[in-house]
Each structure stands twice: as structure tokens, then as C-alpha cells.
Design a protein around this motif. Sequence first.
Motif, PDB file in Angstrom:
ATOM      1  N   ILE A 104       6.936  -0.852  -7.120  1.00 34.25           N
ATOM      2  CA  ILE A 104       5.669  -0.193  -7.458  1.00 34.25           C
ATOM      3  C   ILE A 104       4.552  -0.624  -6.512  1.00 34.25           C
ATOM      4  CG2 ILE A 104       3.869   0.066  -9.206  1.00 34.25           C
ATOM      5  CD1 ILE A 104       6.301   1.730  -9.793  1.00 34.25           C
ATOM      6  N   PRO A 105       4.327  -1.934  -6.259  1.00 36.64           N
ATOM      7  CA  PRO A 105       3.300  -2.315  -5.280  1.00 36.64           C
ATOM      8  C   PRO A 105       3.544  -1.724  -3.898  1.00 36.64           C
ATOM      9  CG  PRO A 105       3.898  -4.209  -6.619  1.00 36.64           C
ATOM     10  CD  PRO A 105       4.873  -3.117  -6.961  1.00 36.64           C
ATOM     11  N   GLU A 106       4.814  -1.618  -3.496  1.00 41.11           N
ATOM     12  CA  GLU A 106       5.113  -1.001  -2.192  1.00 41.11           C
ATOM     13  C   GLU A 106       4.701   0.470  -2.191  1.00 41.11           C
ATOM     14  OE1 GLU A 106       9.226  -1.605  -1.369  1.00 41.11           O
ATOM     15  OE2 GLU A 106       8.999  -3.739  -0.866  1.00 41.11           O
ATOM     16  N   LEU A 107       4.961   1.168  -3.294  1.00 36.00           N
ATOM     17  CA  LEU A 107       4.558   2.565  -3.402  1.00 36.00           C
ATOM     18  C   LEU A 107       3.035   2.695  -3.357  1.00 36.00           C
ATOM     19  CD1 LEU A 107       5.086   5.583  -3.931  1.00 36.00           C
ATOM     20  CD2 LEU A 107       5.201   5.043  -6.377  1.00 36.00           C
ATOM     21  N   LEU A 108       2.335   1.798  -4.043  1.00 35.56           N
ATOM     22  CA  LEU A 108       0.875   1.851  -4.063  1.00 35.56           C
ATOM     23  C   LEU A 108       0.289   1.576  -2.679  1.00 35.56           C
ATOM     24  CD1 LEU A 108       0.042   0.091  -7.463  1.00 35.56           C
ATOM     25  CD2 LEU A 108       0.472   2.511  -6.973  1.00 35.56           C
ATOM     26  N   GLU A 109       0.947   0.727  -1.903  1.00 33.13           N
ATOM     27  CA  GLU A 109       0.492   0.469  -0.534  1.00 33.13           C
ATOM     28  C   GLU A 109       0.734   1.704   0.336  1.00 33.13           C
ATOM     29  OE1 GLU A 109      -1.306  -1.319   2.590  1.00 33.13           O
ATOM     30  OE2 GLU A 109      -1.285  -1.939   0.487  1.00 33.13           O
ATOM     31  N   ARG A 187     -11.108  -3.244   1.937  1.00 38.52           N
ATOM     32  CA  ARG A 187     -10.387  -4.056   2.912  1.00 38.52           C
ATOM     33  C   ARG A 187      -8.898  -3.760   2.869  1.00 38.52           C
ATOM     34  NH1 ARG A 187     -10.783  -7.653  -1.276  1.00 38.52           N
ATOM     35  NH2 ARG A 187      -8.871  -8.711  -1.873  1.00 38.52           N
ATOM     36  N   ARG A 188      -8.275  -3.929   4.005  1.00 35.87           N
ATOM     37  CA  ARG A 188      -6.854  -3.662   4.131  1.00 35.87           C
ATOM     38  C   ARG A 188      -6.024  -4.688   3.382  1.00 35.87           C
ATOM     39  NH1 ARG A 188      -4.582   0.737   6.263  1.00 35.87           N
ATOM     40  NH2 ARG A 188      -2.943  -0.591   7.029  1.00 35.87           N
ATOM     41  N   GLY A 189      -4.883  -4.215   2.870  1.00 33.72           N
ATOM     42  CA  GLY A 189      -3.920  -5.125   2.269  1.00 33.72           C
ATOM     43  C   GLY A 189      -4.243  -5.529   0.852  1.00 33.72           C
ATOM     44  N   ALA A 190      -5.351  -5.062   0.306  1.00 35.03           N
ATOM     45  CA  ALA A 190      -5.696  -5.435  -1.065  1.00 35.03           C
ATOM     46  C   ALA A 190      -5.128  -4.389  -2.006  1.00 35.03           C
ATOM     47  CB  ALA A 190      -7.216  -5.519  -1.226  1.00 35.03           C
ATOM     48  N   SER A 191      -3.950  -4.654  -2.542  1.00 39.96           N
ATOM     49  CA  SER A 191      -3.239  -3.636  -3.314  1.00 39.96           C
ATOM     50  C   SER A 191      -3.952  -3.265  -4.604  1.00 39.96           C
ATOM     51  CB  SER A 191      -1.816  -4.113  -3.627  1.00 39.96           C
ATOM     52  OG  SER A 191      -1.863  -5.272  -4.424  1.00 39.96           O
ATOM     53  N   LYS A 192      -4.834  -4.157  -5.085  1.00 40.91           N
ATOM     54  CA  LYS A 192      -5.536  -3.837  -6.325  1.00 40.91           C
ATOM     55  C   LYS A 192      -7.031  -3.668  -6.087  1.00 40.91           C
ATOM     56  CE  LYS A 192      -2.274  -5.846  -9.578  1.00 40.91           C
ATOM     57  NZ  LYS A 192      -2.107  -6.629 -10.786  1.00 40.91           N
ATOM     58  N   GLU A 193      -7.399  -3.417  -4.833  1.00 44.93           N
ATOM     59  CA  GLU A 193      -8.804  -3.193  -4.508  1.00 44.93           C
ATOM     60  C   GLU A 193      -9.284  -1.921  -5.184  1.00 44.93           C
ATOM     61  OE1 GLU A 193     -12.302  -4.205  -3.069  1.00 44.93           O
ATOM     62  OE2 GLU A 193     -10.549  -5.318  -2.470  1.00 44.93           O
ATOM     63  N   ARG A 194     -10.456  -1.981  -5.810  1.00 40.17           N
ATOM     64  CA  ARG A 194     -10.995  -0.812  -6.509  1.00 40.17           C
ATOM     65  C   ARG A 194     -12.319  -0.376  -5.910  1.00 40.17           C
ATOM     66  NH1 ARG A 194      -8.276   0.246 -11.248  1.00 40.17           N
ATOM     67  NH2 ARG A 194      -6.835  -1.346 -11.942  1.00 40.17           N
ATOM     68  N   ALA A 195     -12.455  -0.506  -4.589  1.00 43.08           N
ATOM     69  CA  ALA A 195     -13.669  -0.063  -3.922  1.00 43.08           C
ATOM     70  C   ALA A 195     -13.770   1.460  -4.006  1.00 43.08           C
ATOM     71  CB  ALA A 195     -13.655  -0.493  -2.456  1.00 43.08           C
ATOM     72  N   PRO A 196     -14.995   2.004  -3.958  1.00 44.25           N
ATOM     73  CA  PRO A 196     -15.141   3.453  -4.041  1.00 44.25           C
ATOM     74  C   PRO A 196     -14.370   4.160  -2.929  1.00 44.25           C
ATOM     75  CG  PRO A 196     -17.262   2.349  -4.253  1.00 44.25           C
ATOM     76  CD  PRO A 196     -16.271   1.305  -3.838  1.00 44.25           C
ATOM     77  N   VAL A 197     -13.780   5.289  -3.257  1.00 38.51           N
ATOM     78  CA  VAL A 197     -13.020   6.057  -2.281  1.00 38.51           C
ATOM     79  C   VAL A 197     -13.984   6.761  -1.343  1.00 38.51           C
ATOM     80  CG1 VAL A 197     -11.402   7.957  -1.988  1.00 38.51           C
ATOM     81  CG2 VAL A 197     -11.148   6.383  -3.899  1.00 38.51           C
ATOM     82  N   ARG A 198     -13.689   6.699  -0.053  1.00 44.86           N
ATOM     83  CA  ARG A 198     -14.545   7.325   0.938  1.00 44.86           C
ATOM     84  C   ARG A 198     -14.327   8.834   0.974  1.00 44.86           C
ATOM     85  NH1 ARG A 198     -18.144   3.317   1.617  1.00 44.86           N
ATOM     86  NH2 ARG A 198     -17.162   1.386   2.273  1.00 44.86           N
ATOM     87  N   LEU A 373      -2.222   1.001 -11.477  1.00 48.30           N
ATOM     88  CA  LEU A 373      -2.933  -0.280 -11.466  1.00 48.30           C
ATOM     89  C   LEU A 373      -3.424  -0.648 -12.864  1.00 48.30           C
ATOM     90  CD1 LEU A 373      -5.011  -0.039  -8.154  1.00 48.30           C
ATOM     91  CD2 LEU A 373      -3.035  -1.501  -8.602  1.00 48.30           C
ATOM     92  N   ASP A 374      -3.875   0.347 -13.625  1.00 53.00           N
ATOM     93  CA  ASP A 374      -4.328   0.085 -14.989  1.00 53.00           C
ATOM     94  C   ASP A 374      -3.187  -0.431 -15.859  1.00 53.00           C
ATOM     95  OD1 ASP A 374      -6.916   0.816 -14.481  1.00 53.00           O
ATOM     96  OD2 ASP A 374      -6.698   2.878 -15.200  1.00 53.00           O
ATOM     97  N   VAL A 375      -2.008   0.186 -15.715  1.00 49.77           N
ATOM     98  CA  VAL A 375      -0.856  -0.258 -16.497  1.00 49.77           C
ATOM     99  C   VAL A 375      -0.462  -1.677 -16.097  1.00 49.77           C
ATOM    100  CG1 VAL A 375       1.595   0.139 -16.950  1.00 49.77           C
ATOM    101  CG2 VAL A 375       0.009   2.066 -16.911  1.00 49.77           C
ATOM    102  N   LEU A 376      -0.454  -1.937 -14.807  1.00 51.25           N
ATOM    103  CA  LEU A 376      -0.117  -3.287 -14.346  1.00 51.25           C
ATOM    104  C   LEU A 376      -1.142  -4.307 -14.832  1.00 51.25           C
ATOM    105  CD1 LEU A 376       1.007  -2.504 -10.680  1.00 51.25           C
ATOM    106  CD2 LEU A 376       2.472  -3.089 -12.627  1.00 51.25           C
ATOM    107  N   ASP A 377      -2.405  -3.908 -14.855  1.00 54.35           N
ATOM    108  CA  ASP A 377      -3.456  -4.799 -15.354  1.00 54.35           C
ATOM    109  C   ASP A 377      -3.271  -5.076 -16.850  1.00 54.35           C
ATOM    110  OD1 ASP A 377      -4.591  -4.992 -12.884  1.00 54.35           O
ATOM    111  OD2 ASP A 377      -6.227  -3.580 -13.278  1.00 54.35           O
ATOM    112  N   GLN A 378      -2.899  -4.023 -17.600  1.00 50.37           N
ATOM    113  CA  GLN A 378      -2.672  -4.204 -19.038  1.00 50.37           C
ATOM    114  C   GLN A 378      -1.553  -5.202 -19.287  1.00 50.37           C
ATOM    115  OE1 GLN A 378      -1.920  -0.404 -20.895  1.00 50.37           O
ATOM    116  NE2 GLN A 378      -3.717   0.533 -19.939  1.00 50.37           N
TER     117      GLN A 378
END
Length: 395
Positions: A104-109, A187-198, A373-378
Amino acid sequence: MPATEYQGSFLGRISIRRNQVIAMDGNHEQELEDLEHFQKHVSDRFSELLSPPPEDVHADALLSISWLRKLLDVFLCCDAEFKAILLMGRDPSQISKPPLDRLIPELLERAVKALDLCNAVTNGVESIRHCQRLAEIVVSALENKPIGDGQAKRAKKALTSLLSAMNLDDKEGTNTKTAERSWSFGRRGASKERAPVRSLSYQVAKNWSAAKQIQAMANNLVAPRGNEASGLASPVYIMSAVLVFVMWALVAAIPCQERNGLATHFPVPKQLSWAHSMIGLQDKIGDEWKKKEKKGMAGLLEEMQKLEKLGQSLIEFTDSYQYPGETEKVEEAAAQVAELAETCRRMEEGLVPLQMQIREVFHRIVRSRAEFLDVLDQESSATEGVVKQTKAFLM
């Protein structure tokens, strides 16, 4: 059955279990049935992209604007069914166990990289629209009867600009005023980064490479084996392969920065029944890439190939034209201008909807990534709570 119908049927069946906690051991047969349906739907959709039904006399040419729009529809349908299998009514702990805790993290990346490619492709569509406007100038100048010397010169100037725009070196990028690139998720490589989408209008940096981005997405794309092949690792792999293929096809078709070295294939095992049509499409697109050696900005988009072919012929006509012109050459040019006008019409009708679909895919990827990410956080929060309770009990 149309894609939307069997998608609705598939999602409806799974939604019945929305409020149920699915135990893998107790519902293994149901899991296998859902996986089988998902694989069949993926296979059917890509089969239609590769070989449209014989009765479809208006079948879209490979890598045409309308074909790319169908490809994006396929992605959106596959994404919806994939999330239904992985998330709908499922205990969050099930996707945090091996091998999903890695897959799952690989897919999210890969999803983050796909967002960057959506940005680049959107910019590429803008460059195509610029070429379309130049082609329309040519049509406007040459469809008048009779063609005057001034009109021929005007058409030649537009044709020169058109062919020049279509043969820019990849390293020059899609815009001469390329700004520094803003990443889709901070920033790159932050799989759980929640910065606003450009915004999709952001430009890419001069050293950014679409080919390397595709290569990075295909890294670690390995089909599950053994018992994993019949579990939830299978749909994760399928969705990863679909995501990589869709982005690869977009980059091959639409002008993108730095496509030198773009692979003509990425590994998908031939023994997987659902992958046969995807592999067939890879072969066809890869052959076109090799044959035309399109390392420049034009790409393999069907309509751009038409512009290039007609443009090269018409510039020869305008270069030697003198009023009133030879009848045979004038008639031949008139037929080419009519074909150019028809190509421009298709581009006018299709490019804006294509841009909108790319934007829809962009935001769908953002939402899907956030849902996982929400499910993983839960699950992470639940695990931390259990640990705290255990510690408190032992004390």
C-alpha cells in the motif's frame, strides 16, 4: 455489458457488506469472487481499448484524443472498484498486515509520481492547443479560392512555426518560461504528507524527467506469488499496473519534458489472464514509439501525427507557390487543407474535455490516496490505544 453497468453491479454487490467486518478466513470464497470479477472487468476494459467490437464502425484510433479519454475512463472505473475491494466494509487492520503494509505505501508513492505526471501532461496539452491554433491559421489562409501569394506566405509562416513547435528538444520543456516545479505533495518522499495539492497549471523544473518518473513508478512492480496471488496483494498489484500503464501511455502520446529513454515496456507477467490486452497495447504503442522515434515534443498523439504529416506536405506547396498555381497541385493541397481542417475540428472538440478528464484523474488520485492514508491512520491510532491500555493495565 457497458463498463458503467458492470461497475455499478460490482460496487452494489460489495456495498451490501458495507457495514460488515469481513474476516479473511470466514469469507475467503467471497474474497476470491470479488477478485475474479475485478480481474475480469480490467481485462474486458483493456480488451476494448486494444480491439474494439467489430460492429463499432467509429472505433477510435490508438492514441487519438478520443482513445485517451476512454483510457482515462477505464482508470477511473478501475480505481472505484479497487477501493471497493480494499476499503468498503473492511476492518482497517487487514490492510496494515503483511504484505499490504509494504504494498500500500508503495502504491501511494506511485500515486504522488502520477500527480506530477498529470501536471506535466496538462502542460503538454496546452502545447498541443498552441499547435492547433497555428494549424487553424493555415486552414484559414489556404481554404480561400483562389489562393493569393499573400495567403500562401501567411500559411507558410504558420506552418514553419507549427513544425518548429512540434520538433522542440525535450530538454527545452513545454514552455520557454518554465518555472521551478512545485511538487504535488510538498516535500519528496513523505508518504503521509498532507500539504495542499498544487494546481495542475504549475510548470515543471528544467531538470525534471517524465521518463525517469515512469521508471520510478515501475520500480518494485512485482506480481504477487504463491498464496499472495489469491489475496488482497493481487488487486493492489493490478491497480499499480493500471496506474503505471495509463501514465506511460499519456506520456508517450502527449508532449512531455525529457522523454528520452522512455521504456517501451514495463514488466507485466504474460501468464496473468487480465494482462493480455494491456501487454498487447504496450506492444503496439512501443512499436509506434520505436518506428517514429518520437523523442521530441510532438509525441504519438494521432492528431499531432496528422498535423505533422500534413504540415510537411503543405509547406512544400506554399514554398514554391505562385499565383495562380498549377491546377493539380492546388487540388491536392485543397484536399490536404480539408483534412487539416477536420483534424483541427476534432482537436477543438476533444482537447478541453481531455484536460478536464486529466484534472478529474488528478483529483481522484488525491482523494483515493487520502482515503488510504485515513484508514492507515485509524489503524495506527487504534494500535497506539491498545498499547497504552496494555501498559496502563500492567502498571
